[in-house]
Design an enzyme around this catalytic site. Structure first.
Site: not given
Ligand SMILES: O=P(O)(O)OC[C@H]1O[C@H](OP(=O)(O)OP(=O)(O)O)[C@H](O)[C@@H]1O
Ligand SMILES: Nc1ncnc2[nH]cnc12
Length: 246
Positions: A133, A170
């Site tokens: 994202r 997370e």
């Molecule tokens: O602060 P953190 O605990 O590290 O989490 C935040 C990250 O988690 C989500 O991405 P995700 O890993 O779900 O990947 P995606 O965007 O490819 O779905 C979000 O877009 C951040 O990049």
């Molecule tokens: N709660 C949440 N919503 C969307 N993206 C995430 N990445 C980690 N935690 C998330």
């Protein structure tokens, strides 16, 4: 589509999710490292036809050169445009879905504008966006401030030689990679993502850039989940966010 919003200004408390019992916590540490900003907590009750009920706190910043007695109205609209999906991708996760923000052309533009207004005069030559994202918000910001965009990708996606950094999430663990040669030592970078939760992703991105001699001026996200203390994990690295997760 109809949506009812009830907004209430609060003096010193923000309230958590409506699907868990109300909890409160002090909010004035949201931007502890940003000078010339005054914080104003804001609570919003959102009742949407999608049956997604949430309370979202909007972390507002009030630049001292602008009106100090009103929050930027763009923040409330951005907050309202983010959908919350409970129990995705796992039970207990309140997923902050920015795809609905992208459908709202004004809120999406306001989001980009707020970042551009902040970073346009900061001599930033690299906007590094984290997959997936960060790839949505990073490129328009990079173009507007005259910086290059560098993708920080999940493993085995980039075709050239890469350096990589592991991190915890997370929900799970992951790794990000960056092309060798995409940035040069001494460059000044902004790291952008949609959301900070535990801060593992942003920390890994910062480490990756700093390993090759880049100075990371700041990290920026649309959404922060303050309960997960990602800001603390970033240590001294400044973090700028627009809204708190519901
Ligand atoms: O602060 P953190 O605990 O590290 O989490 C935040 C990250 O988690 C989500 O991405 P995700 O890993 O779900 O990947 P995606 O965007 O490819 O779905 C979000 O877009 C951040 O990049
Ligand atoms: N709660 C949440 N919503 C969307 N993206 C995430 N990445 C980690 N935690 C998330």
């Amino acid at each position: 589509m109809v949506q009812w919003n009830i907004s209430v200004c609060s003096t010193n408390k923000l309230f958590g999710s409506a699907v868990t019992p109300f909890s409160s916590y002090h909010s004035f540490s949201l931007f502890p490292k940003i000078p010339n900003l005054t914080l104003s907590p804001f609570i919003r009750l959102q009742i949407s036809p999608l049956s997604l009920t949430s309370l979202r706190s909007t972390a507002c910043y009030l630049p001292q050169m602008a009106s100090n007695d009103a929050q930027d109205p763009r923040l409330a609209r951005i907050s309202s445009a983010i959908r919350v999906i409970p129990n995705f991708p796992k039970p207990g996760i309140m997923f902050q879905d920015i795809t609905t923000l992208l459908l709202d052309t004004k809120a999406f533009k306001d989001t980009i504008d707020l970042f551009v207004e902040r970073y346009r005069d900061q001599n930033i030559s690299v906007v590094a966006g984290v997959e997936a994202r960060g790839f949505i918000f990073g490129p328009p910001i990079a173009l507007a401030i005259g910086a290059k965009f560098v993708p920080m990708r999940k493993p085995n996606k980039l075709p050239g030689e890469v350096i990589s950094e592991e991190y915890s999430l997370e929900y799970g663990t992951d790794k990000i990679e960056m092309h060798v040669g995409a940035v040069q030592p001494g460059e000044r970078a902004l790291v952008i993502d949609d959301l900070i939760a535990t801060g593992g992703t942003l920390c890994a991105a910062v480490k990756l850039l700093e390993r090759v001699g880049v100075h990371v001026a700041e990290c920026a996200c649309v959404i922060e989940l303050p309960e997960l203390k990602g800001r603390e994990r970033l240590g001294d690295k400044p973090l700028f966010v627009l809204v708190n997760g519901a």
